[in-house]
Design a protein around this motif. Sequence first.
Motif, PDB file in Angstrom:
ATOM      1  N   ALA A  19     -66.717 -11.621   3.597  1.00  0.00           N
ATOM      2  CA  ALA A  19     -68.033 -11.048   3.953  1.00  0.00           C
ATOM      3  C   ALA A  19     -69.052 -11.339   2.839  1.00  0.00           C
ATOM      4  O   ALA A  19     -70.210 -11.661   3.112  1.00  0.00           O
ATOM      5  CB  ALA A  19     -67.896  -9.553   4.180  1.00  0.00           C
ATOM      6  N   ALA A  20     -68.595 -11.251   1.577  1.00  0.00           N
ATOM      7  CA  ALA A  20     -69.510 -11.511   0.447  1.00  0.00           C
ATOM      8  C   ALA A  20     -69.973 -12.965   0.453  1.00  0.00           C
ATOM      9  O   ALA A  20     -71.146 -13.262   0.208  1.00  0.00           O
ATOM     10  CB  ALA A  20     -68.816 -11.173  -0.866  1.00  0.00           C
ATOM     11  N   LEU A  21     -69.050 -13.880   0.756  1.00  0.00           N
ATOM     12  CA  LEU A  21     -69.425 -15.302   0.812  1.00  0.00           C
ATOM     13  C   LEU A  21     -70.443 -15.532   1.925  1.00  0.00           C
ATOM     14  O   LEU A  21     -71.363 -16.344   1.791  1.00  0.00           O
ATOM     15  CB  LEU A  21     -68.190 -16.183   1.039  1.00  0.00           C
ATOM     16  N   GLN A  22     -70.286 -14.777   3.017  1.00  0.00           N
ATOM     17  CA  GLN A  22     -71.243 -14.901   4.125  1.00  0.00           C
ATOM     18  C   GLN A  22     -72.604 -14.348   3.695  1.00  0.00           C
ATOM     19  O   GLN A  22     -73.637 -14.997   3.904  1.00  0.00           O
ATOM     20  CB  GLN A  22     -70.708 -14.155   5.353  1.00  0.00           C
ATOM     21  N   SER A  23     -72.590 -13.169   3.056  1.00  0.00           N
ATOM     22  CA  SER A  23     -73.864 -12.582   2.593  1.00  0.00           C
ATOM     23  C   SER A  23     -74.555 -13.489   1.584  1.00  0.00           C
ATOM     24  O   SER A  23     -75.779 -13.558   1.537  1.00  0.00           O
ATOM     25  CB  SER A  23     -73.635 -11.227   1.923  1.00  0.00           C
ATOM     26  N   ALA A  24     -73.747 -14.184   0.776  1.00  0.00           N
ATOM     27  CA  ALA A  24     -74.333 -15.070  -0.243  1.00  0.00           C
ATOM     28  C   ALA A  24     -74.803 -16.397   0.359  1.00  0.00           C
ATOM     29  O   ALA A  24     -75.313 -17.255  -0.355  1.00  0.00           O
ATOM     30  CB  ALA A  24     -73.310 -15.338  -1.345  1.00  0.00           C
ATOM     31  N   GLY A  25     -74.590 -16.574   1.670  1.00  0.00           N
ATOM     32  CA  GLY A  25     -75.058 -17.794   2.343  1.00  0.00           C
ATOM     33  C   GLY A  25     -74.131 -18.984   2.154  1.00  0.00           C
ATOM     34  O   GLY A  25     -74.488 -20.120   2.484  1.00  0.00           O
ATOM     35  N   LEU A  27     -71.018 -19.113   3.569  1.00  0.00           N
ATOM     36  CA  LEU A  27     -70.334 -19.286   4.853  1.00  0.00           C
ATOM     37  C   LEU A  27     -71.263 -18.871   5.978  1.00  0.00           C
ATOM     38  O   LEU A  27     -71.969 -17.862   5.839  1.00  0.00           O
ATOM     39  CB  LEU A  27     -69.116 -18.356   4.933  1.00  0.00           C
ATOM     40  N   ASP A  28     -71.224 -19.585   7.118  1.00  0.00           N
ATOM     41  CA  ASP A  28     -71.956 -19.068   8.280  1.00  0.00           C
ATOM     42  C   ASP A  28     -71.006 -18.144   9.054  1.00  0.00           C
ATOM     43  O   ASP A  28     -69.823 -18.013   8.706  1.00  0.00           O
ATOM     44  CB  ASP A  28     -72.524 -20.205   9.134  1.00  0.00           C
ATOM     45  N   ALA A  29     -71.535 -17.511  10.102  1.00  0.00           N
ATOM     46  CA  ALA A  29     -70.761 -16.485  10.818  1.00  0.00           C
ATOM     47  C   ALA A  29     -69.478 -17.083  11.403  1.00  0.00           C
ATOM     48  O   ALA A  29     -68.405 -16.471  11.360  1.00  0.00           O
ATOM     49  CB  ALA A  29     -71.615 -15.873  11.916  1.00  0.00           C
ATOM     50  N   GLU A  30     -69.591 -18.307  11.919  1.00  0.00           N
ATOM     51  CA  GLU A  30     -68.428 -18.928  12.559  1.00  0.00           C
ATOM     52  C   GLU A  30     -67.327 -19.217  11.532  1.00  0.00           C
ATOM     53  O   GLU A  30     -66.148 -18.927  11.761  1.00  0.00           O
ATOM     54  CB  GLU A  30     -68.888 -20.235  13.228  1.00  0.00           C
ATOM     55  N   ALA A  31     -67.736 -19.769  10.383  1.00  0.00           N
ATOM     56  CA  ALA A  31     -66.749 -20.072   9.341  1.00  0.00           C
ATOM     57  C   ALA A  31     -66.121 -18.786   8.820  1.00  0.00           C
ATOM     58  O   ALA A  31     -64.902 -18.728   8.569  1.00  0.00           O
ATOM     59  CB  ALA A  31     -67.411 -20.838   8.205  1.00  0.00           C
ATOM     60  N   ALA A  32     -66.938 -17.742   8.676  1.00  0.00           N
ATOM     61  CA  ALA A  32     -66.398 -16.459   8.196  1.00  0.00           C
ATOM     62  C   ALA A  32     -65.367 -15.933   9.191  1.00  0.00           C
ATOM     63  O   ALA A  32     -64.291 -15.460   8.794  1.00  0.00           O
ATOM     64  CB  ALA A  32     -67.530 -15.462   8.004  1.00  0.00           C
ATOM     65  N   ALA A  33     -65.672 -16.037  10.487  1.00  0.00           N
ATOM     66  CA  ALA A  33     -64.731 -15.544  11.507  1.00  0.00           C
ATOM     67  C   ALA A  33     -63.443 -16.370  11.464  1.00  0.00           C
ATOM     68  O   ALA A  33     -62.345 -15.819  11.582  1.00  0.00           O
ATOM     69  CB  ALA A  33     -65.385 -15.628  12.884  1.00  0.00           C
ATOM     70  N   THR A  34     -63.576 -17.675  11.269  1.00  0.00           N
ATOM     71  CA  THR A  34     -62.378 -18.539  11.190  1.00  0.00           C
ATOM     72  C   THR A  34     -61.520 -18.125   9.999  1.00  0.00           C
ATOM     73  O   THR A  34     -60.301 -18.016  10.101  1.00  0.00           O
ATOM     74  CB  THR A  34     -62.810 -20.016  11.031  1.00  0.00           C
ATOM     75  N   LEU A  35     -62.170 -17.867   8.872  1.00  0.00           N
ATOM     76  CA  LEU A  35     -61.404 -17.461   7.680  1.00  0.00           C
ATOM     77  C   LEU A  35     -60.737 -16.107   7.892  1.00  0.00           C
ATOM     78  O   LEU A  35     -59.610 -15.892   7.458  1.00  0.00           O
ATOM     79  CB  LEU A  35     -62.346 -17.379   6.470  1.00  0.00           C
ATOM     80  N   GLN A  36     -61.460 -15.196   8.547  1.00  0.00           N
ATOM     81  CA  GLN A  36     -60.875 -13.866   8.785  1.00  0.00           C
ATOM     82  C   GLN A  36     -59.623 -13.984   9.653  1.00  0.00           C
ATOM     83  O   GLN A  36     -58.662 -13.252   9.460  1.00  0.00           O
ATOM     84  CB  GLN A  36     -61.880 -12.912   9.472  1.00  0.00           C
ATOM     85  N   LYS A  37     -59.645 -14.936  10.580  1.00  0.00           N
ATOM     86  CA  LYS A  37     -58.461 -15.125  11.458  1.00  0.00           C
ATOM     87  C   LYS A  37     -57.311 -15.761  10.693  1.00  0.00           C
ATOM     88  O   LYS A  37     -56.153 -15.593  11.015  1.00  0.00           O
ATOM     89  CB  LYS A  37     -58.838 -16.033  12.647  1.00  0.00           C
ATOM     90  N   GLY A  38     -57.627 -16.559   9.666  1.00  0.00           N
ATOM     91  CA  GLY A  38     -56.580 -17.251   8.897  1.00  0.00           C
ATOM     92  C   GLY A  38     -56.590 -18.730   9.194  1.00  0.00           C
ATOM     93  O   GLY A  38     -56.872 -19.142  10.317  1.00  0.00           O
ATOM     94  N   LEU A  39     -56.267 -19.524   8.157  1.00  0.00           N
ATOM     95  CA  LEU A  39     -56.371 -20.986   8.303  1.00  0.00           C
ATOM     96  C   LEU A  39     -55.008 -21.600   8.616  1.00  0.00           C
ATOM     97  O   LEU A  39     -54.525 -22.448   7.890  1.00  0.00           O
ATOM     98  CB  LEU A  39     -56.908 -21.597   7.005  1.00  0.00           C
ATOM     99  N   THR A  40     -54.386 -21.131   9.680  1.00  0.00           N
ATOM    100  CA  THR A  40     -53.042 -21.663   9.943  1.00  0.00           C
ATOM    101  C   THR A  40     -53.110 -23.041  10.593  1.00  0.00           C
ATOM    102  O   THR A  40     -53.953 -23.299  11.456  1.00  0.00           O
ATOM    103  CB  THR A  40     -52.239 -20.719  10.853  1.00  0.00           C
TER     104      THR A  40
END
Length: 434
Positions: A19-25, A27-40
């Motif tokens: 979330a902090a990386l997203q707030s700092a600009g 990551l965009d919302a899509e990349a943040a959601a992908t990371l939250q799901k995990g990079l399997t």
Amino acid sequence: MESKYLQKFYDKSPTERIAALQSAGILDAEAAATLQKGLTLPQEIADNMIENQLSTYDLPYGVALNFLIDGKDYAVPMAIEEPSVIAAASAGAKIIAMAGGFRTTIEKRIMIGQVALKNVPDSSVAQQLIESHQQEILQAANAAHPSIVKRGGGARRVSVRILPADDVEGIPAFLVVHLHVETLEAMGANIINTMMEGVIPYLERLTGGEALMGILTNYATDCLATAECRIPSSLLGRGTLSGDEVRDRLIEAYQFAYIDPYRAVTNNKGIMNGIDAIVLASGNDWRAISAGAHAYASRNGQYRSLTTWKKAENGDLLGSLTLPLPVGAVGGSINFHPAAKMTKEILGYRSASELESIIVSVGLAQNFSAIKALVTEGIQKGHMGLHSRSLAISAGATGDEIEQLSERLKSEKNMNLATAQALLAQIRLDEPHV
Ligand code: MEV
């Protein structure tokens, strides 16, 4: 410089960090959601990547912060199992950023392929023939891979090396033909290998020799990247040591690694801690980069430090790192591996040269941090602090126990597995584990 969202980043949970990386600009919302799901890595992709695939092998994936490179801020993704690497890179980069950041130079991006010819009747004649037929050789190479030519790249130059026979070892003479190829944004192993095999029949006819093999060299001396930094000694003081004293000790650490291969290997291993971790995270071939870097460390006949640390006329500390960095921004697993795609997203690099600038800067930060710790408080303080978590997990701690055991371990004189197991048993007695 560090965004307010990234302060105390290490104290946050992984979800909060994303979330902090997203707030700092970053990551965009899509990349943040992908990371939250995990990079399997999906099983189907993994099965198509290698032979006899069974499963996947996970590594922690994180970001080193504070990198200011050529005036641009980066959070640098790393895939790494060693606890202290990201912390050390971030700490080193922070001081270098306060001093104005890294300046990098990427002179050219030319990859080299080799054809080794044996039983050449007359090496000198063959060399002259190759030199006078350079255009024909380049044409044959480019005809073997027309698509790179169409994109603006291709074989640019031919050079010849005569390797004399070694009668003591019973090694025959070789005539080695190098092709210098512009592979644009790709690392280009397949392009080069196709070209090398494509020129073999012509070279055999021209020289009367017999080709042993045609293959890319990972010793990419036409693809060098350099990072430099200049740090005022006022930023270097530590404990009872003044900035000037730390600067001088850092320079002595470099001098030690320059003259002693036993130290140089460890010094360079520390550099590769960060470099391999970002190269792996970027989907590039870290074995190729490591092999080339270590060969480059021996370029003058002795294995030496890859970095140099010197004193400027005004007393500043000057650091520099040069090494071959034949990485690609496209091709291979970069296009489809979820973590490699994420690394491209987080770094936002627009070219392979920019990726080189980031990687070489990571190496310089890593070395700065390691030798600074070594010549001041020693490496174990920071290392063992971070190592305590791995030890806690190895001892069988789970959930909250990991933090609890890791904290207790930090104040132990003998921080080892036996101590960790004994302390865990104690914790479980005090607070029965469910
Ligand atoms: C440990 O992974 C790396 C260091 O040994 C590097 C060095 O000694 O410069 C700390």
